[in-house]
Write an enzyme that holds these catalytic residues in place. Structure first.
Site, PDB file in Angstrom:
ATOM      1  CB  SER A 204     -11.709 -18.115 -19.529  1.00 14.57           C
ATOM      2  OG  SER A 204     -12.968 -18.170 -18.882  1.00 14.57           O
TER       3      SER A 204
ATOM      4  CG  HIS B 154      -2.130  -0.924   1.007  1.00 12.63           C
ATOM      5  ND1 HIS B 154      -3.231  -0.607   0.253  1.00 12.63           N
ATOM      6  CD2 HIS B 154      -2.337  -2.178   1.477  1.00 12.63           C
ATOM      7  CE1 HIS B 154      -4.079  -1.629   0.277  1.00 12.63           C
ATOM      8  NE2 HIS B 154      -3.557  -2.591   0.999  1.00 12.63           N
TER       9      HIS B 154
ATOM     10  CG  ASP C 108       1.004   0.526  -5.237  1.00  7.76           C
ATOM     11  OD1 ASP C 108       0.420   0.745  -4.145  1.00  7.76           O
ATOM     12  OD2 ASP C 108       0.473  -0.097  -6.174  1.00  7.76           O
TER      13      ASP C 108
ATOM     14  CB  SER D 150      -6.761  -8.668 -12.267  1.00  7.89           C
ATOM     15  OG  SER D 150      -6.054  -7.909 -11.304  1.00  7.89           O
TER      16      SER D 150
ATOM     17  CE1 TYR E  69      -5.064  -1.424  -3.394  1.00  7.62           C
ATOM     18  CE2 TYR E  69      -6.044   0.392  -4.604  1.00  7.62           C
ATOM     19  CZ  TYR E  69      -4.946  -0.376  -4.287  1.00  7.62           C
ATOM     20  OH  TYR E  69      -3.740  -0.085  -4.861  1.00  7.62           O
TER      21      TYR E  69
ATOM     22  CG  LEU F 206      -0.900 -14.775  -4.905  1.00  6.04           C
ATOM     23  CD1 LEU F 206      -0.759 -16.285  -5.052  1.00  6.04           C
ATOM     24  CD2 LEU F 206       0.250 -14.209  -4.076  1.00  6.04           C
ATOM     25  CB  SER F 207      -0.821  -9.603  -9.425  1.00  5.47           C
ATOM     26  OG  SER F 207      -0.454  -8.729  -8.408  1.00  5.47           O
TER      27      SER F 207
ATOM     28  N   GLY G 216      -8.200 -14.487  -6.662  1.00  5.95           N
ATOM     29  CA  GLY G 216      -8.617 -14.031  -5.339  1.00  5.95           C
ATOM     30  C   GLY G 216      -7.567 -14.222  -4.271  1.00  5.95           C
TER      31      GLY G 216
ATOM     32  CG  ASP H 170      -0.723  -5.739  -8.456  1.00  7.78           C
ATOM     33  OD1 ASP H 170       0.140  -5.675  -7.558  1.00  7.78           O
ATOM     34  OD2 ASP H 170      -1.939  -5.785  -8.227  1.00  7.78           O
TER      35      ASP H 170
END
Length: 412
Positions: free
Chosen positions: A79, A46, A48, A145, A251, A142-143, A139, A199
């Site tokens: 997907s 937190h 960045d 997205s 966030y 671990l990035s 979820g 990320d």
């Protein structure tokens, strides 16, 4: 107790699975397959979006995208979870969250990259067909997205001849910095998560065998050797399996608190705070004091840990101090930033009790993952202790990953 380990796909496995899904869905072979890693942050949470330093590594777990350009502006996305209902989007109609043409779900991360590239002057682009196959835990903080976005970015870059990314073995760092910004734009404006660029930077700019010392004030980087195995150590990632989302408002509220604290202190970003005590006295609310205190102290911890890694191998007092910095980081995130949760705290406490040198939550928080720096020979023992603590508290069983610094986005 049987443990759940989340294994990474090999490059060959990932390419084959993504290409197979593409051919089964679209009836022809893709042009090629590109991939990008998830990341874990060793320290620097937190900070960045406050201009501070972070220390991520790229995971061996990657998102693979089989891709082929089209002659029109249609995007067709699939997907394993959506193979029965392919997402179809018109590149001319994609719009930011809250506008007509907004995109929902996972397709926002992929289509948003194409949108952002065009908004940044890299277009017009062709439409494309794309099949995603990812082994980055969803979820888990671990990035996952960012891995989607960055795999999409390097695929479009090469297929469209933009020339920004370079290769995995010879990356174009200046061009990758541009792709980072486009991927961040996609996440912020199309997916609706107001994250910083940590990320995406990790996914595109990390190097195998190294941690990435990232200065978020100017996005400059330094690659620091991070070979724990040769030092008899391991970084255990504990996926708590607790629900994790950066788009649910929490966030964004933390980020808004930091911006308000900076405004009251008369600085552009909290990285500019030089006197913690004076800043504490100048702020008007206890909540803002706590948020500021975490950020300023986390920046100091991160800088200290980076310098320790530069000094030499993690052993003796150096190893003890690194562990203490990790422990202090978690305590600050739990108490001052208030982004931890029961599952994270249980994981951290159990790992520490089992002999970890340091343990902390990693990522945005509110669920997600924790990490523990342990002796390699005690990896299984530490994981067992965490799993047992979960069982005793009636929590769903966690999953585990061994974090090994891996390659950036590109074709493997």
């Amino acid at each position: 107790m049987e443990l759940s380990w989340s294994a990474a796909l090999s490059a060959e496995e990932g390419r084959e699975l993504a290409a197979q899904l593409f051919e089964e869905t679209f009836g022809y072979q893709p042009q090629d397959v590109w991939s990008a890693p998830g990341r874990v942050n060793v320290i620097g949470e937190h900070v960045d979006y406050n201009g501070g330093p972070c220390l991520p590594i790229a995971l061996p777990h990657r998102a693979f995208i089989a891709y082929a350009p089209r002659e029109d502006r249609l995007l067709r996305l699939v997907s394993p979870q959506t193979r029965e209902a392919v997402d179809e989007l018109d590149l001319d109609r994609i719009a930011p969250r809250g506008c007509e043409g907004e995109v929902s779900g996972w397709a926002a991360y992929l289509s948003g990259v194409a949108w952002a590239l065009e908004k940044s002057g890299y277009g017009p682009l062709h439409g494309f067909d794309a099949a995603l196959y990812s082994c980055v835990p969803r979820g888990g903080g671990l990035s996952s997205s960012a891995a989607l976005e960055c795999a999409m970015a390097v695929a479009i870059d090469e297929a469209e001849g933009l020339g920004l990314a370079g290769s995995v073995s010879e990356p174009n760092d200046a061009g990758r910095t541009i792709l980072v910004e486009c991927a961040r734009m996609a996440e912020n404006q199309i997916a609706g998560a107001n994250t910083g660029g940590l990320d995406q930077t990790a996914s595109l700019r990390c190097l195998s065998g190294h941690a990435l010392a990232l200065d978020c004030r100017d996005m400059s980087v330094e690659h620091i050797p991070f070979d724990l195995e040769s030092q008899g150590l391991a970084l255990l990632v504990i996926d708590t399996r607790a629900a994790h989302s950066l788009a649910d408002g929490q966030y964004g509220q933390r980020r808004a608190d930091c911006e308000e604290a900076a405004r009251q202190l008369g600085v552009e970003q909290l990285v500019d705070v030089e006197d913690l005590e004076a800043a504490t006295q100048a702020l008007s609310e206890e909540r803002l004091i706590k948020r500021m205190r975490h950020v300023v102290s986390e920046i100091a911890r991160t800088r200290a840990l980076i310098e320790l890694l530069k000094e030499g191998p993690l052993e003796g007092d150096r190893l003890k101090v690194v562990g203490a910095l990790m422990n202090d980081s978690h305590d600050s995130l739990r108490d001052d930033y208030e982004v931890s949760c029961l599952e994270l705290d249980v994981a951290v406490e159990a790992a520490r009790a089992a002999g970890a040198y340091g343990a902390r939550m990693t990522g945005g928080g509110f669920g997600g993952s924790a990490i523990a720096l342990v002796d390699r020979e005690r990896l299984e023992e530490t994981a067992q202790a965490v799993a047992q603590a979960y069982s005793e508290r009636g929590l769903d069983a966690p999953a585990f990953i061994v974090a090994v610094p891996s390659a950036p986005a590109g074709k493997l």
